[in-house]
Design an enzyme around this catalytic site. Structure first.
Site, PDB file in Angstrom:
ATOM      1  N   ASP A 208       0.875  -1.174   0.000  1.00  0.00           N
ATOM      2  CA  ASP A 208       0.000   0.000   0.000  1.00  0.00           C
ATOM      3  C   ASP A 208       0.908   1.218   0.000  1.00  0.00           C
ATOM      4  O   ASP A 208       2.137   1.081  -0.105  1.00  0.00           O
ATOM      5  CB  ASP A 208      -0.947  -0.025   1.212  1.00  0.00           C
ATOM      6  CG  ASP A 208      -2.274   0.665   0.915  1.00  0.00           C
ATOM      7  OD1 ASP A 208      -2.242   1.848   0.532  1.00  0.00           O
ATOM      8  OD2 ASP A 208      -3.326   0.034   1.054  1.00  0.00           O
ATOM      9  N   HIS A 278      -2.822   3.539  -4.549  1.00  0.00           N
ATOM     10  CA  HIS A 278      -2.247   3.010  -3.305  1.00  0.00           C
ATOM     11  C   HIS A 278      -0.811   2.526  -3.519  1.00  0.00           C
ATOM     12  O   HIS A 278      -0.379   1.555  -2.903  1.00  0.00           O
ATOM     13  CB  HIS A 278      -3.102   1.860  -2.751  1.00  0.00           C
ATOM     14  CG  HIS A 278      -4.373   2.322  -2.099  1.00  0.00           C
ATOM     15  ND1 HIS A 278      -4.479   2.575  -0.753  1.00  0.00           N
ATOM     16  CD2 HIS A 278      -5.595   2.598  -2.626  1.00  0.00           C
ATOM     17  CE1 HIS A 278      -5.723   2.971  -0.471  1.00  0.00           C
ATOM     18  NE2 HIS A 278      -6.409   2.994  -1.591  1.00  0.00           N
ATOM     19  N   GLU A 341      -9.989   3.096  -5.091  1.00  0.00           N
ATOM     20  CA  GLU A 341      -9.633   4.458  -4.668  1.00  0.00           C
ATOM     21  C   GLU A 341      -8.478   5.016  -5.496  1.00  0.00           C
ATOM     22  O   GLU A 341      -7.546   5.606  -4.962  1.00  0.00           O
ATOM     23  CB  GLU A 341      -9.267   4.471  -3.172  1.00  0.00           C
ATOM     24  CG  GLU A 341     -10.410   4.074  -2.271  1.00  0.00           C
ATOM     25  CD  GLU A 341     -10.031   4.061  -0.798  1.00  0.00           C
ATOM     26  OE1 GLU A 341     -10.891   4.399   0.021  1.00  0.00           O
ATOM     27  OE2 GLU A 341      -8.881   3.693  -0.463  1.00  0.00           O
TER      28      GLU A 341
END
Ligand code: ACM
Ligand code: ZN
Length: 744
Positions: A208, A278, A341
């Site tokens: 991440d 990410h 995202e």
């Protein structure tokens, strides 16, 4: 000051679990978690009675690992010393394979001198062993040998028959090791805990923004650079990791060991490399992978330049090389490539991405997400893997409908993925996000929901869905998710967040819906399962005692105790137990916590007894404030009013609280960080005090550095004129929040 009596409303019997009691009793029924599909106690032949387990038990048949696993657990409770016990007719545990069971299903028949376990697969056999362990004393989970071990000569198991199989094929746990790193030993213990609950998938969120956690031999900088954060590192400190170098990673040897350990225990590990967003940890290791532009595009988490360039052909070569190494280590059919995202805005500013869009005739950057996912699907296929991704992959029109969609929003999104033709797994954020708070006062997030164990238990993955007959299988199951931004502190908080919520999830995933009953589950937990988990070494959550304004205290479970202190300190295992009336003139200094052995709940006070002072104060700062969160907010002592800075703090910045009159008080707590999510606090700084009888700021001892909650608490011994927060370094390099003082 009100004078109150503190007394316990319910009868509590103290069961000292640190010195666990001798056990010799036999249960007539068992507190299975998860509840098996079908259990029948007794035997149609009244003469065939219970089974006596002792050291002479013979184990016949069975998968070699399963047999060894069973024996190892039996050794934790059976006394193998001394004379033979009943040597003439030893009992036997017999494993038989037949073709008739569903995958993971099994039957157990306990009758007289034999326990017969039938299954079709070694997984079914393993789950039968898990059920059998739950018929044994809870100490069977305790990894202790030698003088501390609690050994029994024999144990009776009543005649019974169990026929069992799981409701869902996918019963998982997702674990983020990027935000907080958990070492190999922790992961192995974690896998043990999952296996004890018949959880069969471990979704390992390995990369991440805040850390790349797997060794890739071809790209060593991913771990020499991308696995570390701190001052002077490419990755800035984040999520309270502080200014020291923080991080870690798993070598490929570690990964292989963990994968094998999991496989032995029926657990498939699905690796996740979170792409193309990410990806800050990847981007700081190899900066050429992100888009070529200087635009200030931030992700939901406030990261900049964390999106891979989809127009850069060399990225696909790199990603293929990474996947090639990992595909050889993880035998799972699935490989999770993230896709959530993603700040697709980044692609708008990039000449390479724009050129690609033009070539493909795309009009919206979101289409590039589909393009990227399709490219990843093809790469994965070369290595025998099926793509899994978060729900955003549904935009990929040309994706194979074998790909697996992991839905993290609600049931309508699950339906949408099903309607688009994909099989799905749900990690519904309203029920299964274990980073959410369990009650409003506890540590954790709350953006999705407050999720207590009963709420997890109430979830049904099929709820609200419309499925064509015969398509139920497309809902493969569910998994809990533990994101670890807030897990760096306190110790064992991951366990607190996981258990017992994961026990509830295990039952949702395994047991027939018509058998599920929360009161019954809770009773099984209370009677036996907490004690099992205590023996497993899990620091699980137990509820805090209920304390009312009159000081009446209610212990949440009869086999737990409430301990208390008189002086405002944290109750410990050696604090007295509330057993009767306690009289005090200072209820504000009482603290209570529930204990189960050494497992402790959060601490609570007598509600309303805390008297907070709100003296007139003037606050000024060298930090520019965000106009929506001005510095004047700090003069109002209102919990939802705080100050947020417009820039990151630097060494020498300050926030100065000056009282109109010298302040006499017992304690002052200086709090930073956003009160809602605990992020964005001061991690590198200290607090100074100006006493009314002095002309210089200084410190009078105690803790002046910010703790892991971004807080400084101190007891001044004379009147205070001013309190100053002094910044010593940039901390996480982001704007910070400051809260009003708490003055007692
Ligand atoms: C997620 O919570 N970003 C999947
Ligand atoms: Zn680009």
């Amino acid at each position: 000051m009100t004078r109150i009596k503190v007394f316990l409303l319910i009868t509590v019997f103290t069961l000292s679990l640190v010195q666990s009691p001798a056990f010799a009793q036999t249960s007539n029924t068992f507190d299975f978690v998860p509840q098996p599909a079908w259990v029948q106690y007794g035997n149609e032949h009244p003469l065939i009675g219970s089974f006596t387990l002792d050291k002479n038990v013979k184990i016949v048949g069975g998968d070699p690992f399963n047999v060894q696993y069973l024996q190892e657990h039996l050794h934790r409770v059976l006394d193998y010393s001394g004379d033979s016990w009943n040597p003439c007719s030893p009992g036997s545990i017999e494993f038989v394979r037949t073709k008739s069971f569903p995958e993971e299903g099994y039957a157990i028949e306990v009758a007289g001198r034999r326990i017969l376990i039938t299954s079709t697969t070694r997984a079914g056999e393993f789950y039968a062993i898990q059920t059998l362990l739950q018929m044994l004393p809870p100490q069977v989970y305790r990894k202790v040998s030698g003088p501390d071990a609690m050994l029994i000569r024999q144990w009776e198991i009543p005649a019974l028959t169990i026929v069992d199989q799981p409701r869902f094929a996918w019963r998982g746990s997702m674990f983020d090791v990027s935000r907080t790193f958990f070492d190999k030993e922790y992961i192995l213990r974690h896998l043990d805990w999952l296996a004890y609950h018949k959880i069969n998938k471990f979704h390992w969120h390995l990369t991440d923004d805040n850390g790349w956690r797997v060794e890739i031999k071809k790209y060593p900088k991913l771990t020499s650079v991308g696995a570390w954060r701190g001052y002077g590192e490419a990755l800035q400190p984040s999520f309270n990791s502080g200014k020291e170098r923080y991080g870690g990673f798993y070598t490929q040897e570690d990964l292989k060991e963990i994968v094998a350990y999991a496989a032995d225990r029926g657990i498939e590990i699905i690796p996740e490399v979170d792409l193309p967003g990410h990806s800050k940890a990847l981007a700081v290791s190899y900066p050429e992978v992100v888009c070529r532009h200087e635009a200030d595009v931030t992700s939901v988490q406030g990261e900049v330049h964390n999106v891979l360039c989809v127009g850069r052909e060399k990225n696909y070569v790199m990603l293929e090389n990474i996947i090639k190494e990992l595909a050889a280590i993880f035998p799972s059919k699935y490989f999770h490539v993230g896709v959530e995202e993603v700040a697709t805005e980044s692609w708008k500013h990039c000449p390479d991405c724009q050129a690609l869009m033009k070539k493909l005739g795309y009009t919206d950057e979101k289409q590039l997400l589909g393009y990227f996912t399709e490219r990843m699907e093809k790469i994965l296929a070369k290595y025998g893997k099926t793509l899994e991704g978060w729900e955003d992959i549904v935009v990929g029109e040309n994706l194979s409908r074998n790909d697996l969609v992991l839905v993290w929003h609600r049931q309508d999104m699950l339906q949408k993925a099903l309607d688009a033709g994909f099989p799905v797994v749900t990690q519904n954020c309203d029920y299964l996000y274990f980073d959410m708070k369990q009650t409003p006062a506890e540590r954790g997030h709350s953006w999705a929901s407050i999720i207590d164990v009963e709420k997890v238990y109430s979830f049904d993955p099929m709820q609200g869905l419309e499925l064509k007959p015969g398509e139920e299988w497309k809902v493969k199951g569910l998994q809990g998710g533990l994101w670890t931004e807030l897990l760096y502190f306190p110790a064992h908080f991951s366990e607190y967040q996981l258990f017992p919520r994961l026990c509830a999830l295990a039952e949702v995933g395994w047991s027939p819906q018509e058998l599920r009953n929360y009161a019954d589950f809770d009773a099984r937990m209370a009677r036996t399962h907490f004690e099992r988990m205590w023996n497993m070494g899990i620091q699980f959550r137990i509820p805090a005692p209920e304390v009312d304004r009159n000081g009446q205290v209610r212990c949440p479970y009869p086999n737990m105790v409430v301990r208390y202190t008189f002086d405002g300190s944290e109750p410990t295992i050696s604090s007295p137990v509330v057993t009767g009336p306690v009289v005090t003139d200072h209820p504000e200094n009482l603290r209570f916590a529930t204990f189960f052995g050494d497992v402790k709940s959060m601490t609570v006070c007598v509600p309303g007894a805390q008297k907070y002072l709100t003296p007139a104060v003037h606050v000024e700062t060298s930090l520019e404030a965000n106009s929506r969160y001005p510095v004047e907010n700090l003069e109002q002592y209102e919990n939802d009013k705080y100050m947020r800075t417009a820039r990151a703090p630097q060494k020498g910045d300050y926030v100065l609280f000056t009282f109109d009159e010298p302040l006499e008080c017992h304690r002052i707590t200086v709090q930073t960080a956003d009160p809602k999510n605990n992020f964005y606090g001061i991690t590198d700084g200290h607090v100074e005090v100006l006493f009314a009888d002095s002309d210089r700021f200084g410190w009078n001892g105690g803790q002046d550095r910010f703790d892991m909650y971004n807080r400084v608490s101190f007891c001044p011994n004379r009147p205070v004129k001013a309190v100053k927060i002094v910044v010593d370094g940039p901390g996480e390099g982001k704007p910070v929040s400051i809260q009003h003082l708490i003055i007692e």
